[in-house]
Design a protein around this motif. Structure first.
Motif, short mmCIF file in Angstrom:
data_model
loop_
_atom_site.label_atom_id
_atom_site.label_comp_id
_atom_site.label_asym_id
_atom_site.label_seq_id
_atom_site.Cartn_x
_atom_site.Cartn_y
_atom_site.Cartn_z
N VAL A 92 0.85 -1.19 0.00
CA VAL A 92 0.00 0.00 0.00
C VAL A 92 0.89 1.25 0.00
O VAL A 92 2.11 1.15 0.05
CB VAL A 92 -0.95 0.01 1.21
N PHE A 93 0.26 2.40 -0.03
CA PHE A 93 0.97 3.67 -0.06
C PHE A 93 0.85 4.37 1.31
O PHE A 93 -0.21 4.36 1.92
CB PHE A 93 0.40 4.62 -1.11
N VAL A 94 1.93 4.98 1.74
CA VAL A 94 1.88 5.89 2.89
C VAL A 94 2.24 7.28 2.36
O VAL A 94 3.24 7.45 1.65
CB VAL A 94 2.87 5.47 3.99
N VAL A 95 1.41 8.26 2.68
CA VAL A 95 1.62 9.64 2.22
C VAL A 95 1.64 10.57 3.42
O VAL A 95 1.29 10.19 4.53
CB VAL A 95 0.52 10.07 1.22
N ARG A 96 2.01 11.81 3.16
CA ARG A 96 2.06 12.78 4.24
C ARG A 96 0.68 13.38 4.51
O ARG A 96 -0.24 13.23 3.70
CB ARG A 96 3.10 13.85 3.91
N ARG A 97 0.55 14.00 5.66
CA ARG A 97 -0.75 14.51 6.12
C ARG A 97 -1.45 15.33 5.03
O ARG A 97 -0.84 16.21 4.41
CB ARG A 97 -0.55 15.39 7.36
#
Length: 344
Positions: free
Chosen positions: A131-136
Motif C-alpha cells: 500500500v501507499f503511505v503519504v504525508r498529512r
C-alpha cells in the motif's frame, strides 16, 4: 578430643560421591536453561514475533514443562535467505516474505522436498499486500498507481535485489498495468518511470520506513500493509495510508530448516513454534499486528481493519514465483533493464 582418621580408601570413595552429586547438580542446572530457537525473518516483523514469542514461550512451558528461548533476526527477506544459506544465520525456522526466498533453501538442500505441505494453508499463516503511505493531507493527491509518476513525486521503496518489500513493490507496479489490460511493453515503460521517481533504495522495509517517516525524505512510501499501519500509528497524525484500487497478493511463508534442526535437535520445538502461528491465539495476534489472518472467523472479526482491495496473484504476471524471480530479478532480468542506479 578424639580425631577420627579417614583412610585413603574412604577418602577416595567420599570424593567420588561428591563428584557424582556435583555432576547431577550441573546437569540439572544445564537442563533448566531450556532450549533455544533462531527465527530468521524479514524486515518489518519485529513487533509481530516479539508478541508471538512471548505467547508461545508461556504456552509451551505450561504444556511441556520445558523452557524455551526464541531469538530473532530481521532484514531484507532475500538477504536473510542468503544468510541462512551461507551459514551466517543458522536458522531453526524461517518466516520470510516470499515463497522463492524459502524455496531457495530447499534448492540448497537445507529444507526437505515438499516443505510447504508440512503446515496448514501451504505454510502461509497470513497474507498482506503493498500500500501507499503519504504525508498529512495527501498533498500530492496520490490515490492510484499512475499518480506515482506525476512530475516531482518522489517514491521511497526498498531495493528489489535484497528486500521482499522491494520485490513486491516492483511486481505490484508491473501488475497494476497488466491487470487493467496493459501490454508487457506498457508495464515495462511504467516500471522504468517508477524507478526514475525512486531516489533512495534501502536494503529493507524498516530502513525505508525510517527514511520516509523519520528523515522525511520522499512523497510516498510503498510498503507492506502491516508496516504502513505501524508507521501511521506512530506518526501522530503526520502520515496517512492510501489503498490503491489494485495491488499484489503477498503471501509470506514459514518453514523449519531441516539441516539446522537436525543438528540442533530442535525439530519438535521448531514445528510446535510454527504450528502456533495457525492456532486461534496466533491468528488473533497476527490480525492485531496488521497482517491478514487466514482463519475466516478471525478475519471477519478484524474486517474493518483491512479495507477491501482487489489483490492479484503472482500468476497474473508470471507462471509462478520461480518464474517471477527469474523473469524480474535474475541477472539481466527486467529490474536490471529498467533500473539504472543514479550516480553518487
Amino acid at each position: 578430643m578424639t580425631v577420627k582418621k579417614i583412610s585413603w580408601t574412604n577418602a577416595i570413595a567420599l570424593a567420588a560421591v561428591v563428584l557424582a552429586i556435583t555432576a547431577v547438580v550441573v546437569k540439572n542446572v544445564e537442563g533448566n536453561t531450556g532450549r533455544q530457537l533462531l527465527n530468521v525473518s524479514y524486515d518489518p516483523t519485529r513487533e509481530l514475533y516479539r508478541d508471538i514469542d512471548q505467547q508461545f514461550v508461556a504456552k509451551y512451558e505450561k504444556e511441556t514443562h520445558r523452557q524455551i528461548k526464541i531469538k530473532q533476526s530481521h532484514g531484507g527477506s532475500s538477504r536473510q535467505s542468503r544468510a541462512v544459506i551461507d551459514g551466517s544465520a543458522p536458522a531453526d525456522v524461517v518466516t520470510l516474505g516470499l515463497y522463492s526466498d524459502v524455496d531457495a533453501l530447499r534448492k540448497q538442500g537445507l529444507i526437505a522436498e515438499g516443505w510447504s505441505k508440512r503446515l496448514p494453508n501451504n505454510s502461509q499463516p497470513y497474507a498482506s499486500t503493498i500500500v501507499f503511505v503519504v504525508r498529512r493531507g495527501n498533498p500530492e493527491k496520490i490515490h492510484d498507481w499512475p499518480d506515482l509518476l506525476r512530475p516531482g513525486v518522489e517514491i521511497i521503496t526498498p531495493d528489489p535485489k535484497s528486500s521482499g518489500n522491494g520485490k513486491l513493490s516492483a511486481l505490484a507496479a508491473w501488475g497494476s498495468v497488466i491487470k487493467r489490460g496493459g501490454t508487457q511493453e506498457q508495464a515495462r515503460a511504467f516500471l522504468k518511470a517508477f524507478y526514475e521517481h525512486t531516489t533512495v533504495l534501502d536494503t529493507g522495509a524498516r530502513a525505508s520506513a525510517t527514511t520516509f517517516a523519520v528523515e522525511k525524505v520522499g512523497d510516498v512510501h510503498l510498503t507492506w500493509e502491516n508496516e504502513a499501519i505501524r508507521e501511521v500509528a506512530e506518526s501522530k497524525g503526520d502520515l496517512e495510508i492510501v489503498y490503491p484500487p489494485v495491488s499484489i497478493l503477498a503471501q509470506p511463508y514459514v518453514a523449519w530448516v531441516d539441516a539446522n534442526t537436525t543438528r540442533h535437535r530442535s525439530e519438535a520445538d521448531a514445528r510446535a513454534y510454527l504450528q502456533f502461528l495457525f492456532s486461534d491465539e496466533g491468528q488473533e495476534t497476527i490480525a492485531r499486528s496488521g497482517y491478514r489472518p487466514i482463519n475466516p472467523q478471525i478475519a471477519r472479526k478484524y474486517s474493518t481493519q483491512f479495507p477491501k482491495i482487489e489483490l492479484f496473484p503472482i500468476t497474473l504476471i508470471a507462471r509462478d514465483w520461480d518464474d517471477a524471480r527469474q523473469k524480474f530479478f535474475a541477472e539481466n532480468g527486467i529490474i536490471d533493464l529498467v533500473y539504472k542506479p543514479k550516480p553518487q
